[in-house]
Motif scaffolding. Structure first.
Motif, PDB file in Angstrom:
ATOM      1  N   SER A 196     -40.856  11.952  19.828  1.00 20.14           N
ATOM      2  CA  SER A 196     -40.527  10.611  20.340  1.00 20.14           C
ATOM      3  C   SER A 196     -39.542   9.702  18.950  1.00 20.14           C
ATOM      4  O   SER A 196     -39.386   9.142  18.904  1.00 20.14           O
ATOM      5  N   SER A 197     -38.947  10.896  17.747  1.00 22.85           N
ATOM      6  CA  SER A 197     -38.666  10.265  16.919  1.00 22.85           C
ATOM      7  C   SER A 197     -36.681  11.396  17.803  1.00 22.85           C
ATOM      8  O   SER A 197     -37.066  12.406  17.820  1.00 22.85           O
ATOM      9  N   GLN A 198     -35.778  10.871  16.911  1.00 25.20           N
ATOM     10  CA  GLN A 198     -35.100  11.701  16.501  1.00 25.20           C
ATOM     11  C   GLN A 198     -34.691  13.195  15.362  1.00 25.20           C
ATOM     12  O   GLN A 198     -35.645  13.195  15.104  1.00 25.20           O
ATOM     13  N   ALA A 199     -34.963  14.332  16.288  1.00 22.31           N
ATOM     14  CA  ALA A 199     -35.011  15.831  16.173  1.00 22.31           C
ATOM     15  C   ALA A 199     -33.099  15.913  15.801  1.00 22.31           C
ATOM     16  O   ALA A 199     -32.218  15.439  16.293  1.00 22.31           O
ATOM     17  N   VAL A 200     -33.017  16.400  14.614  1.00 23.67           N
ATOM     18  CA  VAL A 200     -31.727  17.577  13.746  1.00 23.67           C
ATOM     19  C   VAL A 200     -31.715  18.551  14.427  1.00 23.67           C
ATOM     20  O   VAL A 200     -32.876  19.897  13.024  1.00 23.67           O
ATOM     21  N   LEU A 201     -31.077  19.435  14.947  1.00 26.57           N
ATOM     22  CA  LEU A 201     -31.556  21.557  15.297  1.00 26.57           C
ATOM     23  C   LEU A 201     -30.414  21.913  14.704  1.00 26.57           C
ATOM     24  O   LEU A 201     -29.148  21.246  14.607  1.00 26.57           O
ATOM     25  N   ALA A 202     -30.628  22.757  13.876  1.00 27.31           N
ATOM     26  CA  ALA A 202     -29.637  23.752  13.408  1.00 27.31           C
ATOM     27  C   ALA A 202     -28.736  25.084  14.070  1.00 27.31           C
ATOM     28  O   ALA A 202     -30.193  25.584  14.695  1.00 27.31           O
ATOM     29  N   VAL A 203     -27.840  24.880  14.566  1.00 19.22           N
ATOM     30  CA  VAL A 203     -27.367  26.386  15.308  1.00 19.22           C
ATOM     31  C   VAL A 203     -26.856  27.438  14.351  1.00 19.22           C
ATOM     32  O   VAL A 203     -25.743  27.403  13.848  1.00 19.22           O
ATOM     33  N   VAL A 258     -26.888  19.794  16.343  1.00 21.22           N
ATOM     34  CA  VAL A 258     -27.306  19.227  17.167  1.00 21.22           C
ATOM     35  C   VAL A 258     -27.995  17.855  16.819  1.00 21.22           C
ATOM     36  O   VAL A 258     -29.437  18.355  16.837  1.00 21.22           O
ATOM     37  N   VAL A 259     -28.148  16.915  17.458  1.00 14.85           N
ATOM     38  CA  VAL A 259     -28.713  15.762  17.024  1.00 14.85           C
ATOM     39  C   VAL A 259     -29.133  15.131  18.989  1.00 14.85           C
ATOM     40  O   VAL A 259     -28.127  14.740  19.250  1.00 14.85           O
ATOM     41  N   VAL A 260     -30.503  15.403  18.267  1.00 13.90           N
ATOM     42  CA  VAL A 260     -31.137  14.455  19.977  1.00 13.90           C
ATOM     43  C   VAL A 260     -31.455  14.044  19.934  1.00 13.90           C
ATOM     44  O   VAL A 260     -32.592  12.856  19.388  1.00 13.90           O
ATOM     45  N   THR A 261     -31.248  12.377  20.513  1.00 14.67           N
ATOM     46  CA  THR A 261     -31.985  11.540  20.960  1.00 14.67           C
ATOM     47  C   THR A 261     -33.693  11.178  21.449  1.00 14.67           C
ATOM     48  O   THR A 261     -33.666  12.688  22.033  1.00 14.67           O
ATOM     49  N   PRO A 262     -34.567  10.848  20.812  1.00 15.46           N
ATOM     50  CA  PRO A 262     -35.804  10.243  21.390  1.00 15.46           C
ATOM     51  C   PRO A 262     -35.599  10.705  22.986  1.00 15.46           C
ATOM     52  O   PRO A 262     -35.424   9.998  23.750  1.00 15.46           O
ATOM     53  N   GLY A 263     -36.996  11.326  22.692  1.00 16.98           N
ATOM     54  CA  GLY A 263     -37.471  11.397  24.263  1.00 16.98           C
ATOM     55  C   GLY A 263     -36.242  12.711  25.058  1.00 16.98           C
ATOM     56  O   GLY A 263     -36.945  12.784  26.146  1.00 16.98           O
ATOM     57  N   MET A 264     -35.350  12.913  24.493  1.00 14.84           N
ATOM     58  CA  MET A 264     -34.500  14.141  25.130  1.00 14.84           C
ATOM     59  C   MET A 264     -35.799  15.370  24.718  1.00 14.84           C
ATOM     60  O   MET A 264     -35.596  15.966  24.087  1.00 14.84           O
ATOM     61  N   ASP A 265     -35.171  16.296  25.908  1.00 12.66           N
ATOM     62  CA  ASP A 265     -35.896  17.764  25.809  1.00 12.66           C
ATOM     63  C   ASP A 265     -35.066  18.718  25.209  1.00 12.66           C
ATOM     64  O   ASP A 265     -33.723  19.375  25.542  1.00 12.66           O
ATOM     65  N   HIS A 266     -35.570  18.814  24.422  1.00  8.92           N
ATOM     66  CA  HIS A 266     -35.116  20.460  23.531  1.00  8.92           C
ATOM     67  C   HIS A 266     -35.201  21.652  23.709  1.00  8.92           C
ATOM     68  O   HIS A 266     -33.494  21.645  23.410  1.00  8.92           O
ATOM     69  N   ALA A 267     -35.592  21.636  24.268  1.00 11.21           N
ATOM     70  CA  ALA A 267     -35.050  23.459  25.081  1.00 11.21           C
ATOM     71  C   ALA A 267     -33.938  23.197  26.169  1.00 11.21           C
ATOM     72  O   ALA A 267     -33.082  23.944  26.653  1.00 11.21           O
ATOM     73  N   PHE A 268     -33.912  22.335  26.798  1.00 15.17           N
ATOM     74  CA  PHE A 268     -33.201  21.898  27.426  1.00 15.17           C
ATOM     75  C   PHE A 268     -31.653  21.114  27.555  1.00 15.17           C
ATOM     76  O   PHE A 268     -30.586  22.441  27.956  1.00 15.17           O
ATOM     77  N   VAL A 269     -31.758  21.025  26.237  1.00 15.59           N
ATOM     78  CA  VAL A 269     -30.643  20.760  25.714  1.00 15.59           C
ATOM     79  C   VAL A 269     -29.660  21.980  25.023  1.00 15.59           C
ATOM     80  O   VAL A 269     -28.872  22.576  24.715  1.00 15.59           O
ATOM     81  N   ILE A 270     -30.695  23.099  24.404  1.00 15.79           N
ATOM     82  CA  ILE A 270     -30.507  23.635  23.456  1.00 15.79           C
ATOM     83  C   ILE A 270     -30.028  24.972  25.245  1.00 15.79           C
ATOM     84  O   ILE A 270     -29.447  26.343  25.072  1.00 15.79           O
ATOM     85  N   GLY A 271     -30.613  25.191  25.825  1.00 14.42           N
ATOM     86  CA  GLY A 271     -29.955  25.849  27.449  1.00 14.42           C
ATOM     87  C   GLY A 271     -28.626  25.623  27.950  1.00 14.42           C
ATOM     88  O   GLY A 271     -27.795  26.474  28.174  1.00 14.42           O
ATOM     89  N   VAL A 272     -28.281  23.972  28.129  1.00 10.71           N
ATOM     90  CA  VAL A 272     -27.210  23.581  27.675  1.00 10.71           C
ATOM     91  C   VAL A 272     -26.004  24.211  27.133  1.00 10.71           C
ATOM     92  O   VAL A 272     -24.891  24.809  27.265  1.00 10.71           O
ATOM     93  N   ILE A 273     -26.729  23.720  25.631  1.00  6.58           N
ATOM     94  CA  ILE A 273     -25.230  24.619  24.570  1.00  6.58           C
ATOM     95  C   ILE A 273     -25.511  26.144  24.370  1.00  6.58           C
ATOM     96  O   ILE A 273     -24.241  27.269  24.257  1.00  6.58           O
TER      97      ILE A 273
END
Length: 206
Positions: free
Chosen positions: A19-26, A178-193
């Motif tokens: 529900s909140s913005q996430a920052v992931l490090a790759v 990677v900064v991910v918008t609230p509500g967005m699926d993190h696993a999907f984002v990393i799959g695309v990356i």
């Protein structure tokens, strides 16, 4: 990110939506592992490992990667098939599948189209999901991934995830965020990356 997205249904699982913005490090795996993939940590949880990606160097299969959760359990099998057919197409197609309890390909989750000829170079890389209705695509890539200056944008123009490099990390090509918008699926984002990483010959490619 200046995005005002509507509520988004989980693409892989609601457990990877926040529900909140996430920052992931790759971070790339050591170079001694050719095509070894990368590790993703959650900056808001004391760098806790959120995902791991096994590249073709680990799997031993060209054009194939596996996305795992932080515990090492497989979430997605990502592969490109039909190379002979694609030779005559303006696109290459990458597909992400869930895995069954035996670790075999199960259900299609999303499909990414990569331009395959000079005729398609002006076309964006676009992604369609199993939930799409009456449209050809759900997300597209804006910007240039090798520069780590790009974003995943939905069909309404909202930025869902922004890929970049913090100023203090500019000296390293092995770490970006990677900064991910609230509500967005993190696993999907990393799959695309994961697919973008392979397309541009980075850490997942042998």
């Amino acid at each position: 990110m200046a995005a005002k997205p509507s509520v988004i249904k989980p693409i892989i699982s609601k457990m990877y939506c926040s529900s909140s913005q996430a920052v992931l490090a790759v971070r790339r795996r050591p170079h001694v592992i050719n095509g070894g993939g990368f590790v993703v940590t959650d900056c808001s949880q004391n760098q806790k490992v959120a995902f791991r990606v096994d590249g073709c160097g680990i799997l031993g299969t060209k054009d194939e990667m596996i996305l795992r959760d932080g515990h090492g359990d497989a979430l997605l099998l990502i592969r490109r098939k039909g190379a002979m057919v694609e030779a005559l197409s303006i696109y290459r197609k990458w597909k992400g599948y869930t895995l069954d309890y035996e670790g075999s390909q199960d259900q299609l989750v999303f499909c990414l189209k990569e331009p395959n000829s000079c005729l398609a170079r002006t076309h964006a890389i676009r992604i369609s999901t199993k939930a799409r209705q009456n449209k050809d695509w759900d997300f597209e890539i804006k910007g240039y991934f090798p520069d780590k200056d790009c974003s995943i944008v939905d069909s309404r123009g909202n930025t869902m995830a922004q890929i970049g490099v913090k100023k203090e990390l500019m000296a390293s090509k092995d770490l970006y965020h990677v900064v991910v918008t609230p509500g967005m699926d993190h696993a999907f984002v990393i799959g695309v990356i994961t697919i973008l990483d392979y397309i541009y010959g980075e850490s997942t490619r042998c």
